[in-house]
Motif scaffolding. Structure first.
Motif, PDB file in Angstrom:
ATOM      1  N   MET A 180     -71.693 -10.486  25.139  1.00  0.00           N
ATOM      2  CA  MET A 180     -70.474 -11.225  25.388  1.00  0.00           C
ATOM      3  C   MET A 180     -70.663 -12.646  24.900  1.00  0.00           C
ATOM      4  O   MET A 180     -71.733 -13.231  25.020  1.00  0.00           O
ATOM      5  CB  MET A 180     -70.161 -11.235  26.882  1.00  0.00           C
ATOM      6  CG  MET A 180     -68.901 -11.968  27.192  1.00  0.00           C
ATOM      7  SD  MET A 180     -68.562 -11.867  28.959  1.00  0.00           S
ATOM      8  CE  MET A 180     -67.642 -13.334  29.160  1.00  0.00           C
ATOM      9  N   ALA A 181     -69.584 -13.226  24.366  1.00  0.00           N
ATOM     10  CA  ALA A 181     -69.579 -14.611  23.932  1.00  0.00           C
ATOM     11  C   ALA A 181     -68.238 -15.207  24.322  1.00  0.00           C
ATOM     12  O   ALA A 181     -67.239 -14.494  24.434  1.00  0.00           O
ATOM     13  CB  ALA A 181     -69.791 -14.703  22.431  1.00  0.00           C
ATOM     14  N   SER A 182     -68.202 -16.507  24.562  1.00  0.00           N
ATOM     15  CA  SER A 182     -66.939 -17.133  24.960  1.00  0.00           C
ATOM     16  C   SER A 182     -66.883 -18.562  24.450  1.00  0.00           C
ATOM     17  O   SER A 182     -67.886 -19.124  24.005  1.00  0.00           O
ATOM     18  CB  SER A 182     -66.786 -17.111  26.481  1.00  0.00           C
ATOM     19  OG  SER A 182     -67.837 -17.839  27.084  1.00  0.00           O
ATOM     20  N   THR A 183     -65.692 -19.156  24.528  1.00  0.00           N
ATOM     21  CA  THR A 183     -65.476 -20.543  24.119  1.00  0.00           C
ATOM     22  C   THR A 183     -65.005 -21.346  25.322  1.00  0.00           C
ATOM     23  O   THR A 183     -64.651 -20.784  26.361  1.00  0.00           O
ATOM     24  CB  THR A 183     -64.412 -20.639  23.013  1.00  0.00           C
ATOM     25  OG1 THR A 183     -63.173 -20.134  23.519  1.00  0.00           O
ATOM     26  CG2 THR A 183     -64.814 -19.834  21.784  1.00  0.00           C
ATOM     27  N   ALA A 184     -64.947 -22.642  25.158  1.00  0.00           N
ATOM     28  CA  ALA A 184     -64.461 -23.522  26.222  1.00  0.00           C
ATOM     29  C   ALA A 184     -62.942 -23.390  26.359  1.00  0.00           C
ATOM     30  O   ALA A 184     -62.253 -22.961  25.432  1.00  0.00           O
ATOM     31  CB  ALA A 184     -64.831 -24.967  25.903  1.00  0.00           C
ATOM     32  N   LEU A 213     -68.150 -17.045  16.902  1.00  0.00           N
ATOM     33  CA  LEU A 213     -68.965 -16.504  17.980  1.00  0.00           C
ATOM     34  C   LEU A 213     -69.945 -15.514  17.371  1.00  0.00           C
ATOM     35  O   LEU A 213     -69.591 -14.759  16.468  1.00  0.00           O
ATOM     36  CB  LEU A 213     -68.095 -15.797  19.019  1.00  0.00           C
ATOM     37  CG  LEU A 213     -67.027 -16.648  19.696  1.00  0.00           C
ATOM     38  CD1 LEU A 213     -66.126 -15.770  20.560  1.00  0.00           C
ATOM     39  CD2 LEU A 213     -67.668 -17.723  20.536  1.00  0.00           C
ATOM     40  N   THR A 214     -71.156 -15.512  17.857  1.00  0.00           N
ATOM     41  CA  THR A 214     -72.169 -14.586  17.373  1.00  0.00           C
ATOM     42  C   THR A 214     -72.636 -13.715  18.534  1.00  0.00           C
ATOM     43  O   THR A 214     -72.976 -14.229  19.589  1.00  0.00           O
ATOM     44  CB  THR A 214     -73.376 -15.350  16.790  1.00  0.00           C
ATOM     45  OG1 THR A 214     -72.912 -16.196  15.743  1.00  0.00           O
ATOM     46  CG2 THR A 214     -74.402 -14.392  16.242  1.00  0.00           C
ATOM     47  N   ILE A 215     -72.613 -12.426  18.311  1.00  0.00           N
ATOM     48  CA  ILE A 215     -73.064 -11.476  19.319  1.00  0.00           C
ATOM     49  C   ILE A 215     -74.195 -10.663  18.703  1.00  0.00           C
ATOM     50  O   ILE A 215     -74.086 -10.190  17.576  1.00  0.00           O
ATOM     51  CB  ILE A 215     -71.914 -10.543  19.754  1.00  0.00           C
ATOM     52  CG1 ILE A 215     -70.765 -11.366  20.326  1.00  0.00           C
ATOM     53  CG2 ILE A 215     -72.409  -9.526  20.767  1.00  0.00           C
ATOM     54  CD1 ILE A 215     -69.526 -10.579  20.600  1.00  0.00           C
ATOM     55  N   SER A 216     -75.276 -10.514  19.443  1.00  0.00           N
ATOM     56  CA  SER A 216     -76.392  -9.726  18.929  1.00  0.00           C
ATOM     57  C   SER A 216     -76.847  -8.735  19.996  1.00  0.00           C
ATOM     58  O   SER A 216     -76.739  -8.989  21.189  1.00  0.00           O
ATOM     59  CB  SER A 216     -77.543 -10.636  18.519  1.00  0.00           C
ATOM     60  OG  SER A 216     -78.032 -11.346  19.629  1.00  0.00           O
ATOM     61  N   LEU A 217     -77.351  -7.622  19.535  1.00  0.00           N
ATOM     62  CA  LEU A 217     -77.880  -6.590  20.427  1.00  0.00           C
ATOM     63  C   LEU A 217     -79.399  -6.707  20.444  1.00  0.00           C
ATOM     64  O   LEU A 217     -80.015  -6.978  19.407  1.00  0.00           O
ATOM     65  CB  LEU A 217     -77.485  -5.202  19.923  1.00  0.00           C
ATOM     66  CG  LEU A 217     -75.985  -4.911  19.858  1.00  0.00           C
ATOM     67  CD1 LEU A 217     -75.753  -3.572  19.171  1.00  0.00           C
ATOM     68  CD2 LEU A 217     -75.391  -4.908  21.241  1.00  0.00           C
ATOM     69  N   LEU A 237     -65.669  -3.496  19.649  1.00  0.00           N
ATOM     70  CA  LEU A 237     -65.482  -4.929  19.459  1.00  0.00           C
ATOM     71  C   LEU A 237     -64.076  -5.270  19.936  1.00  0.00           C
ATOM     72  O   LEU A 237     -63.091  -4.714  19.443  1.00  0.00           O
ATOM     73  CB  LEU A 237     -65.641  -5.316  17.992  1.00  0.00           C
ATOM     74  CG  LEU A 237     -65.348  -6.779  17.658  1.00  0.00           C
ATOM     75  CD1 LEU A 237     -66.336  -7.696  18.371  1.00  0.00           C
ATOM     76  CD2 LEU A 237     -65.385  -6.995  16.156  1.00  0.00           C
ATOM     77  N   SER A 238     -63.989  -6.141  20.929  1.00  0.00           N
ATOM     78  CA  SER A 238     -62.675  -6.507  21.460  1.00  0.00           C
ATOM     79  C   SER A 238     -62.623  -8.014  21.690  1.00  0.00           C
ATOM     80  O   SER A 238     -63.654  -8.687  21.760  1.00  0.00           O
ATOM     81  CB  SER A 238     -62.384  -5.758  22.761  1.00  0.00           C
ATOM     82  OG  SER A 238     -63.333  -6.108  23.738  1.00  0.00           O
ATOM     83  N   VAL A 239     -61.412  -8.515  21.813  1.00  0.00           N
ATOM     84  CA  VAL A 239     -61.208  -9.937  22.089  1.00  0.00           C
ATOM     85  C   VAL A 239     -60.233 -10.044  23.254  1.00  0.00           C
ATOM     86  O   VAL A 239     -59.328  -9.227  23.392  1.00  0.00           O
ATOM     87  CB  VAL A 239     -60.685 -10.680  20.837  1.00  0.00           C
ATOM     88  CG1 VAL A 239     -59.328 -10.166  20.405  1.00  0.00           C
ATOM     89  CG2 VAL A 239     -60.644 -12.173  21.059  1.00  0.00           C
ATOM     90  N   GLY A 240     -60.459 -11.025  24.115  1.00  0.00           N
ATOM     91  CA  GLY A 240     -59.584 -11.232  25.259  1.00  0.00           C
ATOM     92  C   GLY A 240     -59.225 -12.698  25.398  1.00  0.00           C
ATOM     93  O   GLY A 240     -59.984 -13.576  24.992  1.00  0.00           O
ATOM     94  N   VAL A 241     -58.067 -12.954  25.953  1.00  0.00           N
ATOM     95  CA  VAL A 241     -57.595 -14.317  26.182  1.00  0.00           C
ATOM     96  C   VAL A 241     -57.275 -14.465  27.667  1.00  0.00           C
ATOM     97  O   VAL A 241     -56.570 -13.636  28.236  1.00  0.00           O
ATOM     98  CB  VAL A 241     -56.334 -14.627  25.346  1.00  0.00           C
ATOM     99  CG1 VAL A 241     -55.803 -16.014  25.655  1.00  0.00           C
ATOM    100  CG2 VAL A 241     -56.633 -14.486  23.863  1.00  0.00           C
ATOM    101  N   ARG A 242     -57.843 -15.501  28.287  1.00  0.00           N
ATOM    102  CA  ARG A 242     -57.564 -15.791  29.692  1.00  0.00           C
ATOM    103  C   ARG A 242     -56.657 -17.019  29.755  1.00  0.00           C
ATOM    104  O   ARG A 242     -56.731 -17.905  28.916  1.00  0.00           O
ATOM    105  CB  ARG A 242     -58.856 -16.095  30.447  1.00  0.00           C
ATOM    106  CG  ARG A 242     -59.808 -14.927  30.465  1.00  0.00           C
ATOM    107  CD  ARG A 242     -61.024 -15.216  31.295  1.00  0.00           C
ATOM    108  NE  ARG A 242     -61.826 -16.281  30.681  1.00  0.00           N
ATOM    109  CZ  ARG A 242     -62.877 -16.838  31.252  1.00  0.00           C
ATOM    110  NH1 ARG A 242     -63.267 -16.455  32.450  1.00  0.00           N
ATOM    111  NH2 ARG A 242     -63.558 -17.769  30.637  1.00  0.00           N
TER     112      ARG A 242
END
Length: 65
Positions: free
Chosen positions: A1-5, A18-22, A35-40
């Motif tokens: 998981m990765a996120s922004t401010a 954003l970089t995601i690694s396994l 791979l999904s994206v969400g907005v809060r």
């Protein structure tokens, strides 16, 4: 998981990445990756913190393999 401010509405935000690694590659025949994206959504409070809105937001699945 990765996120922004958090970014206020109406304020232009700079582009980012954003970089995601396994930790290791899963076996191809036993796993699927999504791979999904969400907005809060939330409300900025006077002290600079954000109160996340409950049951509000959106998400989209971008890829599965």
């Amino acid at each position: 998981m990765a996120s922004t401010a958090w970014t206020p509405a109406g304020v232009q935000a700079a582009a980012g990445s954003l970089t995601i690694s396994l930790p290791q590659r899963p076996p191809e025949d036993e796993f699927s990756l999504i791979l999904s994206v969400g907005v809060r959504y939330g409300m900025f409070l006077g002290d600079g913190t954000v109160l996340q809105a409950k049951k509000v937001g959106m998400a989209k699945v971008l890829a599965m393999g």
